[in-house]
Structure formats: structure tokens, C-alpha cells
Design a protein around this motif. Structure first.
Motif, PDB file in Angstrom:
ATOM      1  N   GLY A  37       0.758  -1.239   0.000  1.00 22.50           N
ATOM      2  CA  GLY A  37       0.000   0.000   0.000  1.00 22.50           C
ATOM      3  C   GLY A  37       0.789   1.291   0.000  1.00 22.50           C
ATOM      4  N   GLU A  38       2.097   1.218  -0.100  1.00 17.17           N
ATOM      5  CA  GLU A  38       2.883   2.454  -0.129  1.00 17.17           C
ATOM      6  C   GLU A  38       2.600   3.203  -1.424  1.00 17.17           C
ATOM      7  N   THR A  39       2.584   4.531  -1.341  1.00 15.61           N
ATOM      8  CA  THR A  39       2.281   5.344  -2.517  1.00 15.61           C
ATOM      9  C   THR A  39       3.531   5.592  -3.351  1.00 15.61           C
ATOM     10  N   GLU A  40       3.294   5.775  -4.628  1.00 12.87           N
ATOM     11  CA  GLU A  40       4.391   6.080  -5.538  1.00 12.87           C
ATOM     12  C   GLU A  40       5.092   7.372  -5.131  1.00 12.87           C
ATOM     13  N   ASN A  41       4.312   8.398  -4.761  1.00 13.67           N
ATOM     14  CA  ASN A  41       4.915   9.680  -4.406  1.00 13.67           C
ATOM     15  C   ASN A  41       5.891   9.544  -3.242  1.00 13.67           C
ATOM     16  N   ARG A  42       5.528   8.780  -2.227  1.00 15.68           N
ATOM     17  CA  ARG A  42       6.435   8.621  -1.086  1.00 15.68           C
ATOM     18  C   ARG A  42       7.688   7.859  -1.479  1.00 15.68           C
ATOM     19  N   LEU A  43       7.568   6.923  -2.390  1.00 16.16           N
ATOM     20  CA  LEU A  43       8.753   6.207  -2.864  1.00 16.16           C
ATOM     21  C   LEU A  43       9.626   7.116  -3.719  1.00 16.16           C
ATOM     22  N   TYR A  44       9.015   7.885  -4.614  1.00 20.79           N
ATOM     23  CA  TYR A  44       9.785   8.771  -5.488  1.00 20.79           C
ATOM     24  C   TYR A  44      10.484   9.874  -4.707  1.00 20.79           C
ATOM     25  N   LEU A  45       9.855  10.362  -3.650  1.00 21.06           N
ATOM     26  CA  LEU A  45      10.394  11.504  -2.915  1.00 21.06           C
ATOM     27  C   LEU A  45      11.264  11.107  -1.722  1.00 21.06           C
ATOM     28  N   LEU A  46      11.454   9.840  -1.519  1.00 21.37           N
ATOM     29  CA  LEU A  46      12.191   9.382  -0.337  1.00 21.37           C
ATOM     30  C   LEU A  46      13.587   9.976  -0.241  1.00 21.37           C
ATOM     31  N   ASP A  47      14.268  10.114  -1.352  1.00 24.74           N
ATOM     32  CA  ASP A  47      15.618  10.680  -1.338  1.00 24.74           C
ATOM     33  C   ASP A  47      15.613  12.140  -0.858  1.00 24.74           C
ATOM     34  N   ALA A  48      14.455  12.792  -0.942  1.00 30.96           N
ATOM     35  CA  ALA A  48      14.317  14.189  -0.517  1.00 30.96           C
ATOM     36  C   ALA A  48      13.301  14.295   0.624  1.00 30.96           C
ATOM     37  N   TRP A  49      13.292  13.334   1.519  1.00 27.10           N
ATOM     38  CA  TRP A  49      12.291  13.290   2.588  1.00 27.10           C
ATOM     39  C   TRP A  49      12.285  14.542   3.463  1.00 27.10           C
ATOM     40  N   ARG A  50      13.416  15.181   3.617  1.00 26.08           N
ATOM     41  CA  ARG A  50      13.474  16.395   4.444  1.00 26.08           C
ATOM     42  C   ARG A  50      12.663  17.542   3.838  1.00 26.08           C
ATOM     43  N   GLU A  51      12.526  17.548   2.521  1.00 30.00           N
ATOM     44  CA  GLU A  51      11.841  18.633   1.831  1.00 30.00           C
ATOM     45  C   GLU A  51      10.388  18.311   1.513  1.00 30.00           C
ATOM     46  N   SER A  52       9.903  17.162   1.915  1.00 28.85           N
ATOM     47  CA  SER A  52       8.542  16.741   1.579  1.00 28.85           C
ATOM     48  C   SER A  52       7.667  16.604   2.831  1.00 28.85           C
ATOM     49  N   PRO A  53       6.423  17.073   2.748  1.00 29.84           N
ATOM     50  CA  PRO A  53       5.505  16.917   3.878  1.00 29.84           C
ATOM     51  C   PRO A  53       4.850  15.536   3.937  1.00 29.84           C
ATOM     52  N   LEU A  54       5.250  14.611   3.084  1.00 26.00           N
ATOM     53  CA  LEU A  54       4.590  13.306   3.011  1.00 26.00           C
ATOM     54  C   LEU A  54       4.999  12.328   4.115  1.00 26.00           C
ATOM     55  N   TYR A  55       5.979  12.684   4.912  1.00 26.31           N
ATOM     56  CA  TYR A  55       6.496  11.764   5.926  1.00 26.31           C
ATOM     57  C   TYR A  55       6.163  12.285   7.317  1.00 26.31           C
ATOM     58  N   THR A  56       5.802  11.354   8.201  1.00 23.42           N
ATOM     59  CA  THR A  56       5.448  11.712   9.571  1.00 23.42           C
ATOM     60  C   THR A  56       6.698  12.082  10.374  1.00 23.42           C
ATOM     61  N   ASP A  57       6.493  12.686  11.522  1.00 18.66           N
ATOM     62  CA  ASP A  57       7.626  13.002  12.400  1.00 18.66           C
ATOM     63  C   ASP A  57       8.369  11.736  12.813  1.00 18.66           C
ATOM     64  N   ARG A  58       7.630  10.692  13.061  1.00 15.88           N
ATOM     65  CA  ARG A  58       8.232   9.413  13.445  1.00 15.88           C
ATOM     66  C   ARG A  58       9.084   8.866  12.293  1.00 15.88           C
ATOM     67  N   GLU A  59       8.569   8.903  11.081  1.00 21.87           N
ATOM     68  CA  GLU A  59       9.334   8.450   9.923  1.00 21.87           C
ATOM     69  C   GLU A  59      10.577   9.310   9.723  1.00 21.87           C
ATOM     70  N   ARG A  60      10.439  10.608   9.908  1.00 22.95           N
ATOM     71  CA  ARG A  60      11.582  11.515   9.752  1.00 22.95           C
ATOM     72  C   ARG A  60      12.688  11.196  10.742  1.00 22.95           C
ATOM     73  N   ALA A  61      12.302  10.948  11.987  1.00 24.90           N
ATOM     74  CA  ALA A  61      13.296  10.628  13.013  1.00 24.90           C
ATOM     75  C   ALA A  61      14.012   9.318  12.667  1.00 24.90           C
ATOM     76  N   ALA A  62      13.253   8.330  12.201  1.00 30.26           N
ATOM     77  CA  ALA A  62      13.852   7.042  11.839  1.00 30.26           C
ATOM     78  C   ALA A  62      14.726   7.167  10.583  1.00 30.26           C
ATOM     79  N   LEU A  63      14.277   7.963   9.619  1.00 32.35           N
ATOM     80  CA  LEU A  63      15.078   8.162   8.405  1.00 32.35           C
ATOM     81  C   LEU A  63      16.384   8.888   8.715  1.00 32.35           C
ATOM     82  N   ALA A  64      16.332   9.861   9.598  1.00 26.99           N
ATOM     83  CA  ALA A  64      17.563  10.555   9.995  1.00 26.99           C
ATOM     84  C   ALA A  64      18.512   9.585  10.703  1.00 26.99           C
ATOM     85  N   TRP A  65      17.962   8.737  11.558  1.00 30.12           N
ATOM     86  CA  TRP A  65      18.767   7.723  12.251  1.00 30.12           C
ATOM     87  C   TRP A  65      19.361   6.741  11.235  1.00 30.12           C
TER      88      TRP A  65
END
Length: 147
Positions: free
Chosen positions: A63-91
């Protein structure tokens, strides 16, 4: 690109512990979408086409969306990721790029604020395992399906 060696058929028993870890993590209670995002992000950093193909396919199937997959490399600049996801991605980035900053305190503090101690260990194991898989696949030049 030519594969160098198929390590899985060469020494299958060596991968049993890693597969056991994958099984544990799949039933660990972590959000499946978070696990796939972490695997995708580490694989992007490590340039592992085999793992990117696998985890993008798995993420879409769950069920993951294409937009979230395409923008993953730029997750810091996208509002599509939750705070929890952002913290885990930074880690994830801090541990995958360990020589660049040795897991900075500020990144850990953000991570620690949103994950329980048990979740911190589980997320770190997801990151550790995918980095190991990436190194195996990249090192032996594993080819992804071309369907």
C-alpha cells in the motif's frame, strides 16, 4: 553489469541468521511501511539496485504510494512523511553514513523522543540488516529482476 558470484547458492547456511533476523523484524510490531522506507533509504545511499527493486516492490504491494517512494531521497523537503518516519530516516542515514558523523547526539535525541527503547533497538536492527544485505548484493553485483 555482470554478477560476480551468487553468494546465496554458494553458501546458503551463512544467510540463515540474517533471514532469522528478517523474520523477527517482520513480526516485531514496527510499522511495515516504516521498515520498507528504512530499507529503501539505506539502499538508495548504498546504491543497491537489487534491494531497491525488492523493497519498492514490497512497499507497493503493502500500500505504499508512488509519491512517497519517489520523494524518499528528498524526505526532508517533503511533507509526506510523519515526524516518526523523519526521526527514523535521519537515524538510518546517520548509521548508514557512520563515518560522516558517528551517529550525532542531535539525531539520536530526535529518534529517542519518538521511539520506545525496544523500538529503538528494532529500528537499529532493521538498518543494520539492510546495510549488510546491501553490501552483499553490491559486492557480488546481484542483478534485480528486469520485469
Amino acid at each position: 553489469m555482470q554478477p560476480r558470484l551468487d553468494p546465496f547458492s554458494t553458501l546458503p547456511s551463512a544467510f540463515e541468521p540474517m533471514m532469522a533476523m528478517e523474520k523477527f523484524l517482520a513480526s516485531s510490531g514496527l510499522e511495515h511501511s516504516l521498515v520498507e522506507l528504512l530499507k529503501m533509504r539505506a539502499s538508495q545511499i548504498n546504491g543497491c539496485a537489487y534491494c531497491l527493486h525488492m523493497h519498492a516492490t514490497d512497499a507497493r504491494a503493502n500500500g505504499e504510494t508512488e509519491n512517497r517512494l519517489y520523494l524518499l531521497d528528498a524526505w526532508r523537503e517533503s511533507p509526506l512523511y510523519t515526524d516518526r518516519e523523519r526521526a527514523a530516516l535521519a537515524w538510518c542515514e546517520a548509521l548508514t553514513l557512520l563515518p560522516d558523523g558517528h551517529a550525532p547526539d542531535a539525531v539520536y535525541e530526535q529518534f529517542q523522543a519518538l521511539f520506545s527503547p525496544e523500538e529503538q533497538v528494532k529500528v537499529t536492527l532493521v538498518i543494520t540488516n539492510i546495510n549488510a544485505w546491501n553490501r552483499i548484493a553490491v559486492g557480488f553485483r546481484a542483478l534485480h529482476p528486469t520485469d
